[in-house]
Design an enzyme around this catalytic site. Structure first.
Site, mmCIF file in Angstrom:
data_model
loop_
_atom_site.group_PDB
_atom_site.id
_atom_site.type_symbol
_atom_site.label_atom_id
_atom_site.label_comp_id
_atom_site.label_asym_id
_atom_site.label_seq_id
_atom_site.Cartn_x
_atom_site.Cartn_y
_atom_site.Cartn_z
ATOM 1 N N VAL A 370 12.714 31.072 80.246
ATOM 2 C CA VAL A 370 13.629 31.133 81.396
ATOM 3 C C VAL A 370 15.078 30.168 79.740
ATOM 4 O O VAL A 370 14.191 29.358 79.778
ATOM 5 C CB VAL A 370 13.814 30.056 82.307
ATOM 6 C CG1 VAL A 370 14.531 29.444 82.941
ATOM 7 C CG2 VAL A 370 12.531 30.785 83.325
ATOM 8 N N LEU A 371 16.103 30.334 80.202
ATOM 9 C CA LEU A 371 17.285 29.450 79.229
ATOM 10 C C LEU A 371 17.739 28.912 80.170
ATOM 11 O O LEU A 371 18.743 28.929 80.928
ATOM 12 C CB LEU A 371 17.837 30.811 77.905
ATOM 13 C CG LEU A 371 16.949 31.710 77.931
ATOM 14 C CD1 LEU A 371 17.746 32.770 76.985
ATOM 15 C CD2 LEU A 371 16.139 31.037 76.299
ATOM 16 N N ASP A 372 18.045 27.762 79.646
ATOM 17 C CA ASP A 372 18.612 26.937 80.310
ATOM 18 C C ASP A 372 20.379 26.630 80.713
ATOM 19 O O ASP A 372 21.093 25.435 81.414
ATOM 20 C CB ASP A 372 17.641 25.579 80.221
ATOM 21 C CG ASP A 372 18.615 24.234 78.682
ATOM 22 O OD1 ASP A 372 18.508 25.423 78.048
ATOM 23 O OD2 ASP A 372 18.490 22.971 78.411
ATOM 24 N N LYS A 373 20.786 27.038 79.465
ATOM 25 C CA LYS A 373 22.469 27.147 79.115
ATOM 26 C C LYS A 373 22.884 28.459 78.254
ATOM 27 O O LYS A 373 22.376 29.171 76.902
ATOM 28 C CB LYS A 373 22.999 25.850 78.789
ATOM 29 C CG LYS A 373 22.497 25.424 76.969
ATOM 30 C CD LYS A 373 22.430 24.185 76.878
ATOM 31 C CE LYS A 373 21.732 24.159 75.840
ATOM 32 N NZ LYS A 373 20.937 23.661 75.669
ATOM 33 N N THR A 376 22.281 28.658 74.396
ATOM 34 C CA THR A 376 21.116 29.436 73.853
ATOM 35 C C THR A 376 21.625 29.961 72.945
ATOM 36 O O THR A 376 21.040 30.467 72.242
ATOM 37 C CB THR A 376 20.144 28.776 74.995
ATOM 38 O OG1 THR A 376 20.282 27.492 75.613
ATOM 39 C CG2 THR A 376 18.893 28.978 74.015
#
Length: 442
Positions: A370-373, A376
């Site tokens: 899961v990439l938070d922004k 990234t």
């Protein structure tokens, strides 16, 4: 968390924690890494020297020992002369480790190596003096050379990891314009104290973590967040040391300095991750504690059984030494710490900071990321995707005009427009009456 490769070495936030999370007492991160690097230079150079000597002597020794046509009368004495420096001086790091462990009443991988190499060498010397046929000088030299190669590769991995950390620490400012009694002084950043006020001009790095008192500017925070779009800051906004002030003058009050800054904590995080042992490495240590005495017992048992079964001391000793040499699990002792060093060091170069070795090891169970922004996923620099002109306007002329205006700005959007014009071989002129309006652009 991760940050894009394009944002530079050491950028980004760490996996599993916040950059500003509390940490134990440490010396300044820069000092720690520098000290470690200084201490790592000598053993690395020493290992390379020993390895070169071992290779130069072992190569002809292997040819001499393995080619029967070269076994002239007295060839064993030449083999002794070639093997002696390798087994003594080149193999000294292993002998030293074995003696150190012996003084503490323990045994390590060095104990196996030292004992196996020494036994093979002394057996060959005795055989040569007594006129025996079995000489194993090449075995003792080859084992030493291969293990020195492994140690040298491990030392190289440590140096490369140290270089990544030094690059990370270089992101910080070296000096700062501090205001004392209303007078501006240019001092080293180490002389800055919490609570003092300092100035940050366009193009300069923010010296330390603080709060903006006056002024406004766009700040490039990509080294910390990975976002290529700068953040607009003004009075009462927080700024982080190491970020870059792009187009305004800021007056900042320092809130955290030295080892308490965000950048120092990130650097310390990588240092701690490299120093800590992963679960698999601790398992290897526990195995070694049992494995070495077990191998020594098996070797001694082999010697006794062969003596009782065959009565041939030469064959019995050969079998016992073979157990010592072959049983040494070099991969167990070298691969695990080296893999951790290379993993954390290379990650720091690519902007990926790992909280600890247990986090790195646990990734083998991950099946979803899961990439938070969106930052990234970017390359860390903005680029122009397309030009959409109004009806009746030429796209090339529009881009040329826009690039002429943006040519005077250092904003990432401006740089992207000018770069796109240059890549399309569009002549970029200079705009007159250029003004950069805060919050609105050029």
């Amino acid at each position: 968390g991760t940050v894009p490769p394009g944002t530079g070495p050491g950028s980004g936030t760490e996996a599993g924690t916040e950059p500003g999370a509390p940490s134990g007492a440490h010396p300044a991160a820069g000092t720690t890494a520098s000290d470690r690097h200084a201490h790592s230079k000598v053993p690395g150079y020493e290992l390379r020297t020993r390895l070169v000597v071992a290779v130069l002597l072992t190569a002809p020794l292997m040819v001499l020992s393995m080619v029967p046509a070269l076994h002239y009368t007295g060839w064993g004495w030449l083999a002794l002369g070639l093997a002696t420096p390798v087994v003594t001086w080149c193999a000294w790091p292993f002998h030293r480790g074995a003696l150190r462990a012996l003084r503490h009443g323990t045994s390590t991988m060095d104990s196996l190596v030292s004992l196996g190499v020494t036994a093979a060498y002394l057996f060959s010397v005795a055989s040569l003096v007594l006129g025996g046929e079995h000489l194993y000088f090449e075995v003792s030299a080859a084992v030493t050379t291969f293990l020195l190669l492994g140690r040298s590769l491990e030392s190289r991995a440590r140096r490369e990891s140290g270089a990544a950390l030094r690059t990370l620490m270089d992101l910080g400012a070296k000096d700062v314009s501090v205001l004392r009694d209303g007078v501006e002084h240019r001092v080293p950043v180490d002389a800055l104290r919490a609570g003092e006020e300092f100035l940050v001009r366009p193009g300069e790095r923010v010296a330390t973590d603080g709060v903006v008192l006056t002024g406004a500017s766009a700040v490039d925070t990509s080294m910390l967040t990975g976002e290529s779009v700068p953040v607009e800051v003004g009075p009462r906004d927080e700024v982080v040391g190491g970020t870059v002030c792009l187009d305004g003058l800021l007056r900042v009050r320092a809130t955290r300095v030295g080892a308490d800054t965000r950048l120092a904590q990130i650097t310390r995080l990588v240092l701690d991750a490299q120093a800590a042992k992963a679960p698999v490495q601790r398992l290897a240590d526990r195995i070694s504690a049992v494995f070495v005495p077990l191998v020594l017992t098996i070797s001694l048992t082999t010697l006794v059984v062969w003596l009782v079964a065959t009565g041939d001391a030469d064959a019995a000793f050969t079998a016992a030494v073979s157990v010592l040499v072959i049983a040494c699990p070099c991969a167990l002792g070298l691969a695990t710490p080296t893999a951790m060093l290379v993993g954390t060091g290379r990650g720091a170069q690519l902007g990926i900071l790992v909280k600890g070795p247990e986090v790195l090891e646990s990734t083998r169970r991950a099946d979803t990321v899961v990439l938070d922004k969106t930052g990234t996923l970017t390359q860390g620099t903005m680029s122009l995707a397309s030009v959409v002109p109004a009806p009746g306007t030429d796209a090339t002329a529009l881009l040329a005009a826009a690039a002429a205006v943006e040519h005077g700005s250092s904003h990432p959007v401006a740089l992207a427009v000018v770069s796109a014009a240059t890549e399309r071989n569009i002549a970029v002129g200079e705009a007159s009456d250029f003004r950069n309006v805060r919050g609105l652009g050029a």
